[in-house]
Write a protein that holds these residues in place. Structure first.
Motif, PDB file in Angstrom:
ATOM      1  N   LYS A  75       0.881  -1.172   0.000  1.00 42.25           N
ATOM      2  CA  LYS A  75       0.000   0.000   0.000  1.00 42.25           C
ATOM      3  C   LYS A  75       0.912   1.213   0.000  1.00 42.25           C
ATOM      4  O   LYS A  75       1.702   1.410   0.907  1.00 42.25           O
ATOM      5  N   VAL A 145      -4.332  -2.891  -0.566  1.00 40.39           N
ATOM      6  CA  VAL A 145      -4.839  -1.692  -1.247  1.00 40.39           C
ATOM      7  C   VAL A 145      -6.253  -1.382  -0.788  1.00 40.39           C
ATOM      8  O   VAL A 145      -6.600  -0.232  -0.470  1.00 40.39           O
ATOM      9  N   TRP A 179      -7.841   5.065  -6.191  1.00 40.44           N
ATOM     10  CA  TRP A 179      -7.071   4.476  -5.096  1.00 40.44           C
ATOM     11  C   TRP A 179      -5.876   5.316  -4.657  1.00 40.44           C
ATOM     12  O   TRP A 179      -5.148   4.898  -3.748  1.00 40.44           O
ATOM     13  N   VAL A 184      -1.748  -0.472  -9.014  1.00 41.49           N
ATOM     14  CA  VAL A 184      -2.443  -1.410  -8.135  1.00 41.49           C
ATOM     15  C   VAL A 184      -3.235  -2.409  -8.976  1.00 41.49           C
ATOM     16  O   VAL A 184      -3.472  -2.202 -10.164  1.00 41.49           O
TER      17      VAL A 184
END
Length: 249
Positions: A75, A145, A179, A184
């Protein structure tokens, strides 16, 4: 789950990231930290090795990865939305790790390009194609994520402009909008960064140095998540807390 001392943090500027990082004292952690010239757990600076064939000192071609510490992003670095988000961060990490079992990830050196060929690439450790570990780490990253996203503050206009300057594809722009990061899910490529962007000769020298060491070190053991913190812009990231798979179950 080991916990580092909790520094006072200004949440308007501090960034938090969920990384894979080899465990402290492991052969992968020691070798990788020595390569970068910094241990991101202790903050201690280390003497980097000499690399035959490199046009500059190793210190000069590892500035970016040294600041972030030895890691692979799961992340991406983010500012938190609120003080409540900070309070929920550890619980979210524990919930994620409860859903995953340890696995081994075979890796090799590769030159990574995230700018559509407009600049030289950087050297990184990448998963061996087709390995079971490669699928597992993709699933882990996707979980991270999504799980941490409601803790994230939206990127600033400056941060977005910096990303858009990277010649993103339309898919990557969509992911960035949703995001806060363009690489991702289907655009995710697990990598442990070993260098800044370098020319082909320096990339070959770096890969040549790492090849026998990768073979000797073997697969990376993925058995935890590492929470890294950058207290303010430009400062180096430090490991803040580690969460072991299964401990939150």
């Amino acid at each position: 789950m080991s916990e580092a001392p909790q520094p006072m943090l200004d949440l308007s500027v501090a960034r938090f990231a969920i990384y894979y990082a080899p465990s402290a004292g492991s052969c992968w952690w020691n070798e990788g930290s020595r390569w970068l010239g910094r241990d991101a757990i202790t903050g201690r600076l280390l003497n980097a090795p000499q690399v035959p064939g490199l046009s500059r000192s190793l210190h000069d071609v590892t500035a970016d990865p040294r600041r972030y510490g030895l890691h692979a992003t799961l992340k991406a670095p983010m500012r938190l939305a609120s003080q409540d988000a900070l309070a929920r961060l550890s619980g979210t990490a524990a919930a994620v790790t409860a859903r995953h079992a340890p696995f081994d990830l075979a890796v090799h050196t590769s030159v990574v390009d995230t700018d559509n060929g407009k600049r030289p690439g950087f050297v990184a450790l990448r998963p061996t194609v087709g390995s079971a570990g490669a699928k597992a780490v993709d699933a882990l990253a996707a979980d991270c994520v999504q799980a941490f996203d409601d803790l994230r503050a939206p990127p600033t206009d400056t941060e977005l402009a910096k990303r858009h300057a990277q010649s993103l594809s339309s898919r990557q722009r969509d992911l960035l909008a949703q995001w806060g990061y363009p690489y991702v899910f289907d655009e995710f490529r697990f990598h442990v960064t070993l260098s800044d962007r370098v020319d082909a000769n320096d990339a070959a020298a770096i890969a040549g140095w790492w090849q026998p060491r990768v073979q000797a070190l073997g697969a990376m053991r993925v058995d935890s998540l590492a929470l890294f913190v950058q207290p303010s812009p430009g400062e180096p990231f430090l490991q803040h807390e580690r969460f072991i798979f299964g401990e939150g179950a």
